[in-house]
Design an enzyme around this catalytic site. Structure first.
Site, PDB file in Angstrom:
ATOM      1  N   TYR A  13     -44.360 -15.068  26.761  1.00 49.54           N
ATOM      2  CA  TYR A  13     -45.370 -14.960  25.708  1.00 49.54           C
ATOM      3  C   TYR A  13     -44.744 -15.238  24.343  1.00 49.54           C
ATOM      4  O   TYR A  13     -45.232 -16.068  23.573  1.00 49.54           O
ATOM      5  CB  TYR A  13     -46.015 -13.574  25.750  1.00 49.54           C
ATOM      6  CG  TYR A  13     -47.111 -13.381  24.725  1.00 49.54           C
ATOM      7  CD1 TYR A  13     -48.391 -13.883  24.954  1.00 49.54           C
ATOM      8  CD2 TYR A  13     -46.863 -12.724  23.531  1.00 49.54           C
ATOM      9  CE1 TYR A  13     -49.396 -13.710  24.007  1.00 49.54           C
ATOM     10  CE2 TYR A  13     -47.855 -12.547  22.580  1.00 49.54           C
ATOM     11  CZ  TYR A  13     -49.125 -13.039  22.825  1.00 49.54           C
ATOM     12  OH  TYR A  13     -50.117 -12.877  21.885  1.00 49.54           O
TER      13      TYR A  13
ATOM     14  N   SER B 271     -48.579 -14.994  16.948  1.00 52.68           N
ATOM     15  CA  SER B 271     -48.420 -13.588  17.293  1.00 52.68           C
ATOM     16  C   SER B 271     -47.314 -12.955  16.451  1.00 52.68           C
ATOM     17  O   SER B 271     -46.555 -13.667  15.785  1.00 52.68           O
ATOM     18  CB  SER B 271     -48.082 -13.505  18.783  1.00 52.68           C
ATOM     19  OG  SER B 271     -47.166 -12.488  19.048  1.00 52.68           O
TER      20      SER B 271
HETATM   21  N1  LIG Z   1     -55.253  -8.983  21.051  1.00 50.82           N
HETATM   22  C1  LIG Z   1     -54.173  -8.946  20.306  1.00 50.82           C
HETATM   23  O1  LIG Z   1     -53.730  -7.848  19.869  1.00 50.82           O
HETATM   24  C2  LIG Z   1     -53.454 -10.221  19.944  1.00 50.82           C
HETATM   25  C3  LIG Z   1     -52.352 -10.134  19.071  1.00 50.82           C
HETATM   26  C4  LIG Z   1     -51.686 -11.291  18.708  1.00 50.82           C
HETATM   27  C5  LIG Z   1     -52.099 -12.512  19.222  1.00 50.82           C
HETATM   28  N2  LIG Z   1     -53.168 -12.572  20.074  1.00 50.82           N
HETATM   29  C6  LIG Z   1     -53.565 -13.901  20.562  1.00 50.82           C
HETATM   30  O2  LIG Z   1     -54.963 -14.080  20.338  1.00 50.82           O
HETATM   31  C7  LIG Z   1     -55.487 -14.994  21.319  1.00 50.82           C
HETATM   32  C8  LIG Z   1     -56.712 -14.361  21.973  1.00 50.82           C
HETATM   33  O3  LIG Z   1     -56.275 -13.224  22.693  1.00 50.82           O
HETATM   34  P1  LIG Z   1     -57.216 -12.003  23.113  1.00 50.82           P
HETATM   35  O4  LIG Z   1     -56.529 -10.773  22.703  1.00 50.82           O
HETATM   36  O5  LIG Z   1     -58.610 -12.285  22.670  1.00 50.82           O
HETATM   37  O6  LIG Z   1     -57.068 -12.108  24.700  1.00 50.82           O
HETATM   38  P2  LIG Z   1     -58.147 -12.100  25.894  1.00 50.82           P
HETATM   39  O7  LIG Z   1     -59.235 -11.156  25.586  1.00 50.82           O
HETATM   40  O8  LIG Z   1     -57.329 -11.934  27.121  1.00 50.82           O
HETATM   41  O9  LIG Z   1     -58.739 -13.576  25.822  1.00 50.82           O
HETATM   42  C9  LIG Z   1     -57.963 -14.684  26.202  1.00 50.82           C
HETATM   43  C10 LIG Z   1     -58.868 -15.862  26.411  1.00 50.82           C
HETATM   44  O10 LIG Z   1     -58.089 -16.947  26.954  1.00 50.82           O
HETATM   45  C11 LIG Z   1     -58.789 -17.455  28.078  1.00 50.82           C
HETATM   46  N3  LIG Z   1     -57.910 -18.057  29.071  1.00 50.82           N
HETATM   47  C12 LIG Z   1     -56.878 -17.461  29.726  1.00 50.82           C
HETATM   48  N4  LIG Z   1     -56.378 -18.294  30.641  1.00 50.82           N
HETATM   49  C13 LIG Z   1     -57.110 -19.441  30.572  1.00 50.82           C
HETATM   50  C14 LIG Z   1     -57.081 -20.667  31.281  1.00 50.82           C
HETATM   51  N5  LIG Z   1     -56.230 -20.891  32.290  1.00 50.82           N
HETATM   52  N6  LIG Z   1     -57.960 -21.641  30.949  1.00 50.82           N
HETATM   53  C15 LIG Z   1     -58.845 -21.431  29.965  1.00 50.82           C
HETATM   54  N7  LIG Z   1     -58.945 -20.279  29.253  1.00 50.82           N
HETATM   55  C16 LIG Z   1     -58.076 -19.296  29.565  1.00 50.82           C
HETATM   56  C17 LIG Z   1     -59.494 -16.231  28.650  1.00 50.82           C
HETATM   57  O11 LIG Z   1     -60.484 -16.635  29.571  1.00 50.82           O
HETATM   58  P3  LIG Z   1     -61.061 -15.603  30.704  1.00 50.82           P
HETATM   59  O12 LIG Z   1     -62.164 -14.860  30.004  1.00 50.82           O
HETATM   60  O13 LIG Z   1     -61.561 -16.484  31.780  1.00 50.82           O
HETATM   61  O14 LIG Z   1     -59.920 -14.729  31.125  1.00 50.82           O
HETATM   62  C18 LIG Z   1     -60.006 -15.584  27.385  1.00 50.82           C
HETATM   63  O15 LIG Z   1     -61.176 -16.215  26.925  1.00 50.82           O
HETATM   64  C19 LIG Z   1     -54.338 -15.280  22.288  1.00 50.82           C
HETATM   65  O16 LIG Z   1     -53.732 -16.498  21.949  1.00 50.82           O
HETATM   66  C20 LIG Z   1     -53.370 -14.129  22.039  1.00 50.82           C
HETATM   67  O17 LIG Z   1     -52.045 -14.498  22.341  1.00 50.82           O
HETATM   68  C21 LIG Z   1     -53.849 -11.451  20.439  1.00 50.82           C
END
Ligand SMILES: NC(=O)c1ccc[n+]([C@@H]2O[C@H](COP(=O)([O-])OP(=O)(O)OC[C@H]3O[C@@H](n4cnc5c(N)ncnc54)[C@H](OP(=O)(O)O)[C@@H]3O)[C@@H](O)[C@H]2O)c1
Length: 251
Positions: A171, A158
């Site tokens: 986080y 991140s």
């Molecule tokens: N979006 C951004 O701007 C951004 C920026 C920097 C980094 N990131 C990183 O990118 C990655 C993906 O994030 P995203 O934005 O796509 O977030 P998201 O839409 O909230 O997706 C997160 C995923 O993690 C899963 N998850 C959460 N808790 C879990 C658990 N206990 N066991 C198994 N799976 C679990 C969720 O499953 P459910 O569907 O069941 O909730 C979902 O599939 C993360 O590591 C995040 O930190 C995102």
């Protein structure tokens, strides 16, 4: 190829042909998009997540697009114990025999709040899902990754993983830890194995996590998950052979 900027990578058709790639967080957001992209470029994808209905919907979309039949591996990182991880490894070994790629997309935001007010239980949950589970899963799958001629592990980091900011709490701390895990494992696998290990910072991406982190933001101004795909596809495919121990910005 090793000097190429991953964000500029353009995958050719069949770039991931016959690779077996496990994607965590495949039920939504960036992980679901990555799972669909891996399949579109020929990979057999293991969809890991905790919500079976959402995983089935990604599964259906891959088949509808004509991709190779994926596999669903439900696992809730908050509840999983050793028996769940060994069942997963047995399942992947039984179905595919080995693993070529492991992409960590699962993650939780926790609370955006000052350290003084971070809820301790939430803090521990974020650290468990974002760091401990990524470690446990990687450790469990290393024997299957060693059976690949060209294996790639990609952690997701991140913008707050190297220079943290106020209120990003567990986080930010978890993403510092993921960088450490990536570097330790990359150093251990550097010369003796065909496993490479890197991390990707997706940048701001329109997902439910982003909406929770920035509730006042105009979502329409935030890039779609597809914007982060070139970097992940580059690192998971043969173009990045020899690249290890590095952190990349997807945008
Ligand atoms: N979006 C951004 O701007 C951004 C920026 C920097 C980094 N990131 C990183 O990118 C990655 C993906 O994030 P995203 O934005 O796509 O977030 P998201 O839409 O909230 O997706 C997160 C995923 O993690 C899963 N998850 C959460 N808790 C879990 C658990 N206990 N066991 C198994 N799976 C679990 C969720 O499953 P459910 O569907 O069941 O909730 C979902 O599939 C993360 O590591 C995040 O930190 C995102």
């Amino acid at each position: 190829m090793a000097d190429q900027e991953p964000r500029d990578y353009v995958a050719v058709p069949g770039a991931l042909q016959d690779r077996v790639i496990l994607v965590t967080g495949a039920s939504g957001g960036i992980g679901a998009e990555l799972a669909r992209n891996c399949a579109a470029f020929g990979a057999r994808v293991v969809l890991m997540g905790r919500n079976v209905k959402k995983l089935e919907s990604v599964y259906d979309s891959i088949l509808a697009a004509g991709g190779p039949r994926p596999s669903i591996a439900p696992l809730d990182f908050e509840k999983a114990d050793a028996s769940h991880y060994s069942a997963l490894v047995d399942g992947v070994r039984g179905e595919f025999g080995h693993l070529d790629g492991l992409a960590h997309l699962a993650g939780q935001l926790g609370e955006v709040a000052p350290i003084e007010h971070q809820d301790v239980v939430t803090w521990m949950r974020v650290m468990h899902v974002n760091v401990n589970a990524a470690f446990i899963l990687t450790q469990a799958l290393l024997p299957l990754l060693r059976l690949s001629q060209d294996a790639s592990i990609v952690f997701t980091t991140s913008g707050v993983s190297q220079r943290a900011r106020a209120y990003w709490g567990a986080y930010a701390v978890s993403k510092f830890a993921i960088e450490g895990l990536m570097q330790v494992l990359a150093d251990e696998t550097d010369t003796l194995t065909s496993i490479r290990v890197n991390s990707v910072n997706p940048g701001r991406i329109r997902t439910s996590m982003r909406a929770r982190a920035y509730p006042g933001e105009d979502a329409g101004s935030v890039p779609l998950p597809s914007e982060a795909m070139p970097a992940y596809l580059y690192l998971l495919g043969p173009a990045s052979r020899g690249v290890t121990g590095r952190r990349f910005d997807a945008q």
